[in-house]
Each structure stands twice: as C-alpha cells, then as structure tokens.
Design an enzyme around this catalytic site. Structure first.
Site, short mmCIF file in Angstrom:
data_model
loop_
_atom_site.label_atom_id
_atom_site.label_comp_id
_atom_site.label_asym_id
_atom_site.label_seq_id
_atom_site.Cartn_x
_atom_site.Cartn_y
_atom_site.Cartn_z
N HIS A 4 -9.10 -36.74 -53.18
CA HIS A 4 -9.65 -35.71 -52.30
C HIS A 4 -9.46 -36.08 -50.83
O HIS A 4 -9.05 -35.25 -50.01
CB HIS A 4 -11.15 -35.53 -52.60
CG HIS A 4 -11.84 -34.62 -51.64
ND1 HIS A 4 -12.50 -35.08 -50.51
CD2 HIS A 4 -11.94 -33.27 -51.60
CE1 HIS A 4 -12.98 -34.05 -49.84
NE2 HIS A 4 -12.67 -32.94 -50.48
N CYS A 55 27.32 -53.12 -38.79
CA CYS A 55 25.91 -53.03 -39.18
C CYS A 55 25.08 -54.10 -38.48
O CYS A 55 23.90 -54.28 -38.78
CB CYS A 55 25.76 -53.15 -40.70
SG CYS A 55 26.32 -54.73 -41.38
N ASP A 79 26.05 -62.80 -36.85
CA ASP A 79 26.68 -64.03 -37.34
C ASP A 79 28.04 -64.27 -36.70
O ASP A 79 28.41 -65.41 -36.42
CB ASP A 79 26.81 -64.00 -38.86
CG ASP A 79 25.52 -64.42 -39.56
OD1 ASP A 79 24.83 -65.30 -39.03
OD2 ASP A 79 25.21 -63.86 -40.62
#
Length: 788
Positions: free
Chosen positions: A418, A749, A702
């Site tokens: 609810h 990315c 990296d």
C-alpha cells in the site's frame, strides 16, 4: 421487479457505472479470457443500483451527503467524527426485502455451481469511479475473505457499503475531484481460492519504478494475498521479459527471494475469518513459485494487458488443494501506464552522510524534513505537513497525512505494498522494508530520504543538499558517432534505458559478482573441500536454495546479464568477462584460499591470462555457461562478449578455443567476440588481433597506465595518468585506423570521454564507431559533440 444482481457472465467492461471498476473488470475477463485458458473463479455483483436502493430505503442518502458537505477537511478530527457517523448509519440499517432475497439466491446458486453449501467467498467493494486511470483507490475500500453463510455475507456487504465513507476514502475522493453525488458502490462476491494453503500475490505488466513496459513483474508470498497487497511482508519478486516470452523462450530474467515471514490463513476457531501466522525459517528461504508457474502467470498477464490495451495491476492466487493458479482481480496500473517519457527528471544527492537505515526505493526523488513516527491511527493528528512519515507500514486510514508528507519510510512492505502504490501515485519518495526505521529514527530528527541512488533507498541522519536536473529528451540530438553506455548494476538498467543511447558498450560482471554473488567462484566449485566451518556456514547462508553451489554462481550471473540485455534489447549489449585483480578476488568470500599475493596486481594475474590457466579455468567455464544460457535459452542474442587484458595473440586464441568448447562460437547465432585494447601490444599487433576478433573496445584507463609506465592504483603518481597525453592519443589514433582498414568495429569504453568532452570530440573526429559513456555524462556529451 428490479434486478440488483449480475453474474460475472453478464458483466462487461462497459458496465462500470453498474458494478464499478473492479467487478466490470472481473466480468470482462471472465467472459473474454476463461476461454483462453485463464482460470478466474466465478461470482456475482450486487449492483450500484442495489446500493442506492439500500440507502434510499433506509432514508439515509440525503443525510450522508449533508454530513460530507459539512466536513472541515483541514481538521482531521472533524473528518474522522463525521465519517464514523456515516458508517454507523449504514451498519445499523437493514436490507430491503427484495435486495435481501436476491443476494441470498445468488449466493445459493454460486454454492450449487461449486457443489458446496455455505461456500467460502471473497467479498470486495467496487466503486463506480474505481480503477480508472486517474485513480487507484489502492486500499481505500474494504475486502473480506473467507466469508461463509448467508448472515455473514449480508453483514459483510453492509461493511463494504460503509467503506465508501472511510476517513481516508472521503479525503481521497475530494483530492481526486470526484463527487459523492455521482459516486456509488457495488459489491463483488467471488468464490475463494484456497491460497491460504499455498500462495498469492500481485502482478504488474510494467516496471512500477521506471515505467519500462517490456517486463512482467510477479510478486507473492505464502497464504492469502492480502499480506502482499497491504505491504505486511516483503514478497518474492520475479521479472519476466515480454519479447522472449512471446517466443516461448526462458524469459525469467530475475528472481529475488523475499523474507515472507507471515502468512494469512483461514481462521476456523476465532471470531475473525482470517488470521496471520509465522512462516518457518526454512520455508521463508524457498521460492513460492516454480519457473513454470512464473511463466504461466506472466503469459496470463500479457493476455490481460492485450485485452485492456494498457499496463495492468493484477492479483493472482494458487489453490493449495488443486495446485492450480487463478486470477482474482485486475485493474489498470495508474502511475506509469499512461505516461509518455519526454522529460528526464534526475534528483542528484550532492553530499552523503550517515545512513540510519535502508530498504527498497519507491520512485526516484529525494525528500527531507523532521521525522514523525506514527504507530497507530490514533496518532495521525500529531503529523504536520512537510514531515517525514515513519511507520511499520502505512494504513489506508493514513492517506490524509501521506499526501502531505515530504517522504515516507516503513519497516515492512515491498514494491507492491500500500505504501509503495500510494507513494507512487502521490509522487512522494518512499523507502519500504527497512526492518528497523521505527527503532533507529527518533521523533523530530532531521532526515534525508533518498530514492535517487538505484534500487536501494537510504535514510540519512541529516538534511543533505541535492539538486534536480531536468532534460527534454526530444531535444537531445544524435551525433554522427554512436553513443553507448557503461553499466555494471543490473538494477539500474530499466531506469537508464530511457536515456538516448545506442546500446551498452561495456557491461561489467564485477558488480554482479561482488554485490549479488559475494563468493569466490572457486570456493563454490570446491565447496565440499572447504575445511573452515565459519566460511562454509557463510556460504551456506548465501546459497541456501542451491545444493549445487556452482549453479548459484551461474544463475546470479544469468539474471544480472539478462536484466541489462533485456533493458536495451534489441540493441547490442557488450558483456566483458570478469576482470577482477587478484587482490579484488581475494576480498570475496573464500577468495584468500585461491588467490596469490601479488605486489602489483594491476599488471598481474588478470583478464585473459586467468581464463586458460588450469587454476582458474573452471571458474571461467561458469561465466561461459551463463552467457550461453542468456543467449541460447533466453533468446537475448543482443549480448556480445569481450575479452579484457589480452596480452598476446596466443592468449586470444586460447580463450576463443575455450569459448568454442563452451558452445560460444564466433558467428553462431550472431555471436560477436570483442577484445579490449588496453595494452600497447594490442595496438602494435592490431592487424593480427583484428584477424581473430570481431571488434576492438579501447580501455583508455589501462592503456594510459601502460603507455606511461605507471600504476593507476598509486596515488603518488596518479596525476601523471592523463588520457589526453599525446602518446596515448597517437596509439588510439593508430588502432582506429587499423580497425577501419580491417573492417572491424572499434569503440571506446574507458573513462576518458566521460571525464573530458574534448577527448570525446578527438576520438569522434578520428572516426571511432562508438563511444561508451557513464550514464550521467551521456546527455551532455551528445549535446557537446553535435555543437562542435
């Protein structure tokens, strides 16, 4: 003689003025969907005309309207007093003889249909304005279960009549702009499903937090469904993906177990018709539905949605005697079903503080103010507008104060409770299921309630600064380069799917492993060999539903990957195999048993070198099995895979061979295999790498550390590691050209384009195919690239 009873078989959806939304919906489904295999218990409706006849016969209709007109809505005590007078008027009234006879006859006929005298039935209120797209009436009107015998049915019908004049209902009707002159009540009487002997719950054909429409969400607990509907328990939750469900594939993309500590059952001894009992600890840990049952309910939900042509809120029940599933109610979903998402509104917390408690976030907003603990209805007059309502679980009687709350926090309840339903409708941030909010939060304590940080909602111990960012998605331009997204948390996938994007350029497995699995894969594979009793017990507690501990690892990977893939389907979702370093793997449960201690793990045993190593190969096989299941069994063929930290051509070939052995063949069923370009050797030998992989994805973080000869974990030299360094840019330029020459895809990315718009501009000009960004930078980067 006027007819005041209609059987379900005589009711259609157009009959809302006669029988209310709930009963009209039941009649429509009963007539249109039982022939398609959906099981719906039969019943009948006492019409709104019957209700009107009852009021007029007892000469209380005008008196009721006069009392409602005199209510001072700014005075809760006045509202409560006059509502109570109205209800008393109804309860002491008597049924007209013709209406009395018709109700009893209809009840007897229903008993004959099911060959049972004094048939147990559910008796539910159904307002003529109920379940319209503008209002849910969630929990406003009363329902009664396990009603037996003619006298109890008549008494309960009067209780339903009186529920139209509850405190919260009168307030709600005014807020929704309805008039009691035009508002009547029907009562539905339906054969009970003996879910007290099994389970029941609620289904939504839309994601209730984001409005993502391609899923069905099934929730449920043990016993009668009222505990789920009213938020008394934290239910199980299952998510099913509609597009692959339509292809009869394995479409269950998420399964989450709830605490389910109570169940509502029939009470044959006390004065009540039902009673709550505690569920045993072992049963709480079990899923209440099998995959077959989840799928069946999802298919029924889709049929119901097609019938109504809108997202639906559906109640289901399983009968413990015949072990069959039933649909007992359906209504339009009232919050997201009719929305068109053109404006993205983001609440951004600018500072974090001490967390007092956390639970499930309802909505995506932030609210703050002084806390007010309300434990029962007698205390609601203590609540002041703008306070944060803190309670065990909200009661419909409290809706007059809920609409004035800055935020709502509950100990109990889940996403279909609810509190959750009403909070969504009111647009109030809400955190449900905290377990301890009423004990750790103090009255008048200043708190910030944040639902802006994903699926978990947090309650902070102070007023924290935040801002609201609005973006018109129609005005976000499309640059020439594809803009993809980096994502690790599956729970954010549906939310972020609304951002303008061309798919997922990097889906990280590390988040799924560390947050949902938490155990080192080799500890699961070698579970029976572990000698440490404490460690073993911790693993048992996490994997209690799994005799085969390896399957726990696979399933959690599957569900995490599948949620991301489904959210962006059919766009590409590039999943990178795990790239934990040895120190990160060691932090998982049992990890110290299997991980070496490396002085510089950043350039140690990670990525591809793990996958073919006999010491880790069994763990990598589990990742492959998860990907195979997502693609082949679940039909999410938009999933592509990516190999990180692949130092040599020989390593690449070894990993591809292992993928083949695990049934992941390049080109089969559209599978593409990418490699991360993050080591100088990847650039120097890019021509050779291009011959064995389908595409490159540049990992600028990296690549920068290895070009510049630094450890990016070292704070001492961190400032040297700038991706905009000319040496880095030259090698990136070189690999883009080689990819183009070899006609394979190339994207990025890494973090650089998210942090530096000018870097995104540089690689776009170099001709990169796609740029994958953090979600919070997608819009500004798209706009920046178009304007350059």
């Amino acid at each position: 003689m006027i007819k005041y009873i209609l059987k379900f078989s005589q009711i259609e959806i157009k009959d809302v003025p006669l029988v209310g939304g709930k009963n009209a919906s039941l009649g429509e489904m009963y007539n249109k969907l039982t022939k398609k295999g959906i099981k719906i218990p039969d019943g009948f409706a006492i019409t709104a005309e019957g209700f009107k006849h009852f009021l007029e016969y007892n000469q209380i209709d005008k008196q009721i309207l006069k009392l409602i007109k005199s209510i001072n809505y700014n005075n809760i005590n006045d509202l409560k007093k006059k509502a109570s007078i109205i209800r008393h008027l109804i309860l002491k009234s008597i049924f007209p003889e013709d209406l009395n006879k018709q109700i009893i006859k209809a009840y007897q006929n229903l008993g004959e249909e099911y060959r049972k005298a004094n048939l147990d039935v559910a008796v539910r209120s159904s307002a003529t304005a109920e379940d319209l797209p503008v209002a849910s009436f969630a929990g406003q009107l009363e329902s009664y279960l396990n009603i037996r015998g003619e006298k109890q049915l008549l008494d309960t019908t009067k209780k339903c009549f009186s529920s139209l004049y509850g405190d919260r209902t009168i307030s709600y009707v005014k807020d929704q702009g309805f008039s009691y002159k035009n508002l009547l009540l029907s009562v539905g009487v339906q054969k009970m499903v003996r879910s007290d002997l099994a389970s029941a719950g609620v289904i939504f054909t839309i994601d209730t937090e984001t409005g993502f429409k391609d899923i069905v969400m099934v929730t449920g607990g043990y016993g009668l469904g009222e505990n789920v509907v009213k938020g008394r328990i934290n239910p199980d939750q299952y998510i099913v993906f509609k597009p692959t469900l339509a292809k009869n594939l394995n479409a269950i993309i998420s399964k989450k177990i709830g605490t389910k500590n109570k169940k509502l059952i029939y009470d044959f001894e006390g004065n009540n018709t039902t009673t709550n009992i505690f569920v045993s600890p072992d049963d709480r840990k079990k899923f209440i539905l099998s995959d077959k049952e989840i799928t069946q309910l999802a298919k029924w939900a889709v049929l119901i949605e097609k019938l109504y042509k809108k997202p639906m809120d559906i109640e289901w029940a399983k009968d413990g005697r015949d072990n069959k599933l039933y649909i007992v109610q359906a209504r339009p979903e009232t919050i997201y079903g009719s929305k068109i998402f053109n404006v993205l509104e983001e609440y951004l917390l600018l500072k974090k503080g001490k967390i007092l408690c956390e639970g499930e976030a309802i909505g995506k907003k932030i609210g703050q103010g002084r806390a007010r603990i309300i434990k029962n209805v007698k205390q609601i007059n203590q609540f002041e507008p703008g306070e944060v309502l803190v309670t065990k679980m909200t009661d419909p009687d409290w809706e007059p104060i809920m609409k004035n709350a800055a935020a709502i926090v509950t100990d109990l309840g889940g996403r279909t409770s609810h509190a959750a339903i009403v909070s969504r409708e009111l647009g109030v941030p809400c955190v449900v299921g905290t377990q301890k909010s009423t004990s750790v939060i103090k009255n008048n304590q200043k708190v910030t309630v944040s639902c802006s940080e994903g699926e978990d909602g947090h309650v902070y111990n102070e007023i924290l600064p935040f801002k609201i960012r609005k973006t018109n998605l129609k005005r976000v331009p499309k640059p020439k380069v594809d803009i993809m997204m980096n994502l690790g948390d599956p729970l954010l996938a549906f939310k972020y799917s609304f951002l303008p994007n061309e798919g997922i350029g990097l889906a990280r497995l590390e988040f799924i492993i560390s947050n949902f699995i938490k155990v080192h894969p080799l500890a699961l594979i070698n579970f029976n060999k572990i000698q440490d009793r404490v460690l073993k017990n911790k693993i048992i507690n996490l994997t209690f539903n799994y005799k085969d501990k390896k399957q726990f690892y696979i399933d959690n990977l599957v569900f995490g990957i599948a949620q991301i893939a489904a959210a962006f389907y059919p766009k590409d979702v590039i999943v990178r195999f795990s790239d934990f370093k040895s120190n990160e793997y060691a932090s998982l449960l049992g990890g110290s048993l299997y991980e070496p201690k490396e002085s510089n793990p950043m350039i140690g045993w990670r990525g591809a070198s793990r996958y073919y190593d006999p010491k880790f190969r069994p763990a990598f096989d589990l990742e492959c099995q998860a990907i195979k299941k997502v693609r082949n069994e679940m039909g999410l063929t938009n999933v592509k895979v990516m190999i990180p930290f692949c130092r040599t051509i020989d390593e690449g070939k070894k990993v591809i061979k292992i993928l083949n052995q695990n049934g992941l063949r390049k080109g089969q069923n559209g599978l593409e295999i990418y490699v991360m370009v993050e080591i100088p050797s990847n650039v120097i030998l890019a021509d050779e790498f291009a011959k064995i992989f389908d595409g490159f994805s540049i990992g600028s973080n990296d690549l920068t550390q290895l070009i510049l000869g630094l450890d990016r974990d070292s704070e001492i030299i961190a400032k040297v590691g700038d991706e905009r360094n000319e040496a880095v840019k030259k090698l990136i330029n070189q690999v883009i050209k080689i990819a183009k020459k070899n006609r394979i895809k190339v994207g990025i990315c890494g973090q650089a384009p998210s942090d530096f718009p000018e870097f995104a501009k540089f690689i776009a000009k170099e001709g990169i195919d796609s740029i994958s960004l953090n979600p919070d930078t997608i819009i500004k980067t798209r706009i920046y690239l178009v304007r350059q």
